[in-house]
Design a protein around this motif. Structure first.
Motif, PDB file in Angstrom:
ATOM      1  N   THR A  16       0.791  -1.220   0.141  1.00  0.00           N
ATOM      2  CA  THR A  16      -0.092  -0.060  -0.013  1.00  0.00           C
ATOM      3  C   THR A  16       0.929   1.174   0.135  1.00  0.00           C
ATOM      4  O   THR A  16       0.532   2.115  -0.618  1.00  0.00           O
ATOM      5  CB  THR A  16      -0.786   0.150   1.130  1.00  0.00           C
ATOM      6  N   ALA A  17       1.868   1.224   0.804  1.00  0.00           N
ATOM      7  CA  ALA A  17       2.745   2.586   0.919  1.00  0.00           C
ATOM      8  C   ALA A  17       3.583   2.618  -0.358  1.00  0.00           C
ATOM      9  O   ALA A  17       3.816   3.918  -0.787  1.00  0.00           O
ATOM     10  CB  ALA A  17       3.794   2.055   2.241  1.00  0.00           C
ATOM     11  N   GLN A  18       3.760   1.584  -1.218  1.00  0.00           N
ATOM     12  CA  GLN A  18       4.284   1.714  -2.613  1.00  0.00           C
ATOM     13  C   GLN A  18       3.175   2.213  -3.726  1.00  0.00           C
ATOM     14  O   GLN A  18       3.701   2.110  -4.837  1.00  0.00           O
ATOM     15  CB  GLN A  18       5.087   0.591  -2.851  1.00  0.00           C
ATOM     16  N   GLY A  19       2.057   2.532  -3.159  1.00  0.00           N
ATOM     17  CA  GLY A  19       1.043   2.578  -4.137  1.00  0.00           C
ATOM     18  C   GLY A  19       0.389   1.503  -4.920  1.00  0.00           C
ATOM     19  O   GLY A  19      -0.383   1.413  -5.880  1.00  0.00           O
ATOM     20  N   SER A  65       0.900   9.861  -2.596  1.00  0.00           N
ATOM     21  CA  SER A  65       1.679   9.169  -1.521  1.00  0.00           C
ATOM     22  C   SER A  65       0.581   8.321  -0.615  1.00  0.00           C
ATOM     23  O   SER A  65      -0.642   8.668  -0.527  1.00  0.00           O
ATOM     24  CB  SER A  65       2.547  10.144  -0.727  1.00  0.00           C
ATOM     25  N   ALA A  66       1.079   7.375   0.004  1.00  0.00           N
ATOM     26  CA  ALA A  66       0.344   6.743   1.041  1.00  0.00           C
ATOM     27  C   ALA A  66       1.596   6.507   2.120  1.00  0.00           C
ATOM     28  O   ALA A  66       2.375   5.722   2.004  1.00  0.00           O
ATOM     29  CB  ALA A  66       0.012   5.263   0.669  1.00  0.00           C
ATOM     30  N   THR A  67       1.021   7.207   3.204  1.00  0.00           N
ATOM     31  CA  THR A  67       1.979   7.157   4.477  1.00  0.00           C
ATOM     32  C   THR A  67       1.535   6.565   5.639  1.00  0.00           C
ATOM     33  O   THR A  67       0.349   6.781   6.127  1.00  0.00           O
ATOM     34  CB  THR A  67       2.228   8.485   4.755  1.00  0.00           C
ATOM     35  N   THR A  83      -2.149   8.231   5.947  1.00  0.00           N
ATOM     36  CA  THR A  83      -2.652   9.561   5.008  1.00  0.00           C
ATOM     37  C   THR A  83      -2.425   9.128   3.798  1.00  0.00           C
ATOM     38  O   THR A  83      -1.118   8.648   3.350  1.00  0.00           O
ATOM     39  CB  THR A  83      -1.752  10.617   5.712  1.00  0.00           C
ATOM     40  N   PHE A  84      -3.181   9.494   2.815  1.00  0.00           N
ATOM     41  CA  PHE A  84      -3.392   9.218   1.374  1.00  0.00           C
ATOM     42  C   PHE A  84      -3.413  10.643   0.763  1.00  0.00           C
ATOM     43  O   PHE A  84      -4.243  11.358   1.138  1.00  0.00           O
ATOM     44  CB  PHE A  84      -4.417   8.229   0.926  1.00  0.00           C
ATOM     45  N   HIS A  97      -7.203  10.979   5.975  1.00  0.00           N
ATOM     46  CA  HIS A  97      -6.698  10.151   7.029  1.00  0.00           C
ATOM     47  C   HIS A  97      -7.574   9.319   7.451  1.00  0.00           C
ATOM     48  O   HIS A  97      -8.601   9.528   7.814  1.00  0.00           O
ATOM     49  CB  HIS A  97      -6.268  11.292   7.925  1.00  0.00           C
ATOM     50  N   GLU A  98      -6.966   8.194   7.461  1.00  0.00           N
ATOM     51  CA  GLU A  98      -7.782   6.951   7.727  1.00  0.00           C
ATOM     52  C   GLU A  98      -7.179   6.107   8.669  1.00  0.00           C
ATOM     53  O   GLU A  98      -5.880   5.813   8.516  1.00  0.00           O
ATOM     54  CB  GLU A  98      -8.170   6.288   6.529  1.00  0.00           C
ATOM     55  N   THR A  99      -8.080   5.304   9.346  1.00  0.00           N
ATOM     56  CA  THR A  99      -7.669   4.200  10.264  1.00  0.00           C
ATOM     57  C   THR A  99      -8.357   2.934   9.679  1.00  0.00           C
ATOM     58  O   THR A  99      -9.356   2.997   9.216  1.00  0.00           O
ATOM     59  CB  THR A  99      -8.116   4.181  11.762  1.00  0.00           C
TER      60      THR A  99
END
Length: 118
Positions: A16-19, A65-67, A83-84, A97-99
């Protein structure tokens, strides 16, 4: 010894962090996974979620980004805070901003619920 759910959660989050969100869905989600949005709307299969996201990503001008801010893992449970940052087709910024709260069964995610943050 690493908890197998922790290892799978970390691997899914790395994609996910890599998109590579669609790859994460393909690898780590059960076919009958239920996805629940903050407003209560839901999709009841991996294929439905994949189609939903393909349509959403196609509507974007860019995905920046996806942080990942953190993750927690318990018995058949995981949660991750994100955070996307994206740009909509009309050029306006999108910041989410998601959980994500996940339930696991037999090494696959069987439910994922999204909580939004201000």
């Amino acid at each position: 010894m690493t908890n197998p759910i922790e290892a799978a959660e970390s691997a899914s989050n790395a994609l996910t962090a890599q998109g590579r969100i669609l790859e994460s869905i393909d690898q780590y989600y059960a076919d009958n996974c239920v996805f629940i949005e903050p407003d209560g709307a839901s999709r009841t299969s991996k294929d439905a979620e994949r189609a939903h996201l393909e349509g959403f990503f196609a509507s974007l001008k860019s995905f920046e980004s996806a942080t990942l801010h953190g993750q927690a893992v318990g018995d058949n449970f995981s949660a991750s805070e994100w955070t996307f940052k994206m740009t909509a087709g009309d050029g306006s910024p999108i910041i989410w901003h998601e959980t994500l709260v996940r339930t696991w069964q037999d090494g696959k995610i069987v439910s994922e619920k999204y909580y939004t943050q201000a």
